[in-house]
Write a protein that holds these residues in place. Structure first.
Motif, PDB file in Angstrom:
ATOM      1  N   LYS B   2       0.844  -1.197   0.000  1.00 49.60           N
ATOM      2  CA  LYS B   2       0.000   0.000   0.000  1.00 49.60           C
ATOM      3  C   LYS B   2       0.879   1.248   0.000  1.00 49.60           C
ATOM      4  O   LYS B   2       1.954   1.251   0.592  1.00 49.60           O
ATOM      5  N   ASN B   3       0.385   2.268  -0.666  1.00 50.43           N
ATOM      6  CA  ASN B   3       1.210   3.479  -0.774  1.00 50.43           C
ATOM      7  C   ASN B   3       0.347   4.722  -0.985  1.00 50.43           C
ATOM      8  O   ASN B   3      -0.862   4.626  -1.200  1.00 50.43           O
ATOM      9  N   GLN B   4       1.027   5.857  -0.919  1.00 57.72           N
ATOM     10  CA  GLN B   4       0.339   7.142  -1.037  1.00 57.72           C
ATOM     11  C   GLN B   4       0.578   7.801  -2.396  1.00 57.72           C
ATOM     12  O   GLN B   4       0.347   9.004  -2.539  1.00 57.72           O
ATOM     13  N   VAL B   5       1.039   7.057  -3.364  1.00 55.19           N
ATOM     14  CA  VAL B   5       1.430   7.654  -4.640  1.00 55.19           C
ATOM     15  C   VAL B   5       0.246   8.354  -5.314  1.00 55.19           C
ATOM     16  O   VAL B   5       0.359   9.516  -5.742  1.00 55.19           O
ATOM     17  N   ARG B   6      -0.904   7.687  -5.360  1.00 50.48           N
ATOM     18  CA  ARG B   6      -2.049   8.292  -6.030  1.00 50.48           C
ATOM     19  C   ARG B   6      -2.474   9.586  -5.328  1.00 50.48           C
ATOM     20  O   ARG B   6      -2.739  10.604  -5.992  1.00 50.48           O
ATOM     21  N   GLU B   7      -2.505   9.516  -4.016  1.00 46.57           N
ATOM     22  CA  GLU B   7      -2.927  10.686  -3.244  1.00 46.57           C
ATOM     23  C   GLU B   7      -1.983  11.869  -3.475  1.00 46.57           C
ATOM     24  O   GLU B   7      -2.417  12.999  -3.726  1.00 46.57           O
ATOM     25  N   LEU B  48      10.585   8.452  -6.230  1.00 48.83           N
ATOM     26  CA  LEU B  48       9.202   8.916  -6.017  1.00 48.83           C
ATOM     27  C   LEU B  48       9.117   9.742  -4.731  1.00 48.83           C
ATOM     28  O   LEU B  48       8.493  10.813  -4.710  1.00 48.83           O
ATOM     29  N   ALA B  49       9.742   9.231  -3.685  1.00 47.72           N
ATOM     30  CA  ALA B  49       9.693   9.945  -2.401  1.00 47.72           C
ATOM     31  C   ALA B  49      10.348  11.312  -2.518  1.00 47.72           C
ATOM     32  O   ALA B  49       9.809  12.317  -2.038  1.00 47.72           O
ATOM     33  N   MET B  59       5.679   7.326   2.225  1.00 42.75           N
ATOM     34  CA  MET B  59       5.013   7.024   0.950  1.00 42.75           C
ATOM     35  C   MET B  59       4.532   5.573   0.877  1.00 42.75           C
ATOM     36  O   MET B  59       3.458   5.294   0.335  1.00 42.75           O
ATOM     37  N   PHE B  60       5.318   4.658   1.435  1.00 42.62           N
ATOM     38  CA  PHE B  60       4.969   3.234   1.343  1.00 42.62           C
ATOM     39  C   PHE B  60       4.677   2.660   2.721  1.00 42.62           C
ATOM     40  O   PHE B  60       5.444   2.879   3.657  1.00 42.62           O
TER      41      PHE B  60
END
Lengths: 133, 72
Positions: B2-7, B48-49, B59-60
Motif C-alpha cells: 500500500k502506498n500514497q502515490v495516487r494521493e 518517487l519519495a 510514501m509506502f
C-alpha cells in the motif's frame, strides 16, 4: 559503455523486427542448404510478418512496446518471469519427450542431452549469480 | 504494498503519464504501483519519495511486509 551501447541498440524499436527478419533469413539459408527451399521461404515470411506486426503495434500495445522500446523496471521484471515460465515449459516438454523416448525403447536422445544442458545451465547460472552477489 | 502515490500525485494535479515521464517509467507502471499490483524497486521508491518531498516510509506502508516481521 559497451553494455550501455548494447542496451541502447536492444531498446531501439527496430531491433526486434530486424532480428526477426534476420532470423528468417537464417531459416531460409538453412532450409535452402537442407534442400527445403519452400519451408525456408515460409519461415522467412512468417518471421517477417511477425517483425512487421511488432513494428506497427509498438505504439499501441504496452506488451509489444515492452518487447521493443519501452522496457522499464516493471517490464524487466515481467520479462524475467516470462522467461522463467518459458524455460519451465520448455524443460518440462524436454523431460516428457525424453521419458517417452525411453519408454519406446530408444536412447532418449537428443532430449536427454537437451535436459542435461538445461540443468547444467541452471546450476551454473545459480552459481554465477550467487558469486556475483 | 500500500502506498500514497495516487494521493500525492492527485494533490499535485499530475496525470499518471506526467509522473511516469518524470520517473522514466511507463504510465502503466505508475498505475500498477498505485493499485498495489507492483512494488517498485528501491531506486524508484526513493525517486518517487524525493519527487514528492516525503520519506520512503511516509510514501509506502511496509506494515507486515518486511522480511523478518513478526506479530507481537
Amino acid at each position: 559503455m559497451i553494455k550501455d551501447r548494447c542496451q541502447a541498440i536492444a531498446r531501439s524499436k527496430w531491433f526486434l523486427p530486424l532480428f526477426s527478419l534476420g532470423l528468417g533469413g537464417v531459416v531460409l539459408l538453412a532450409s535452402w542448404l537442407g534442400g527445403q527451399l519452400g519451408a525456408g521461404v515460409y519461415g522467412l515470411v512468417v518471421l517477417a510478418v511477425f517483425g512487421l506486426v511488432l513494428l506497427l503495434l509498438s505504439g499501441r500495445s504496452e506488451t509489444i512496446r515492452g518487447l521493443t522500446t519501452g522496457r522499464d523496471e516493471r517490464f524487466a521484471m515481467i520479462d524475467l518471469r516470462a522467461t522463467a515460465v518459458a524455460g519451465l515449459v520448455l524443460i518440462t516438454a524436454v523431460i516428457v519427450a525424453w521419458l517417452v523416448e525411453i519408454a519406446r525403447g530408444h536412447s532418449g536422445n537428443p532430449y536427454g542431452w537437451l535436459g542435461a544442458l538445461g540443468g547444467l545451465a541452471y546450476i551454473l547460472a545459480v552459481a554465477f549469480f550467487r558469486w556475483r552477489g | 504494498m500500500k502506498n500514497q502515490v495516487r494521493e500525492l500525485r492527485t494533490r499535485r494535479g499530475l496525470a499518471q503519464g506526467q509522473l511516469a515521464e518524470a520517473m522514466g517509467v511507463s504510465r502503466q507502471t505508475i498505475n500498477s504501483i498505485e493499485n498495489d499490483r507492483y512494488t517498485p524497486s528501491l531506486p524508484l521508491a526513493i525517486a518517487l519519495a524525493r519527487y514528492f518531498g516525503v520519506t520512503v516510509e511516509e510514501m509506502f506502508d511496509d506494515q507486515g511486509s518486511l522480511p523478518g516481521d513478526r506479530s507481537l
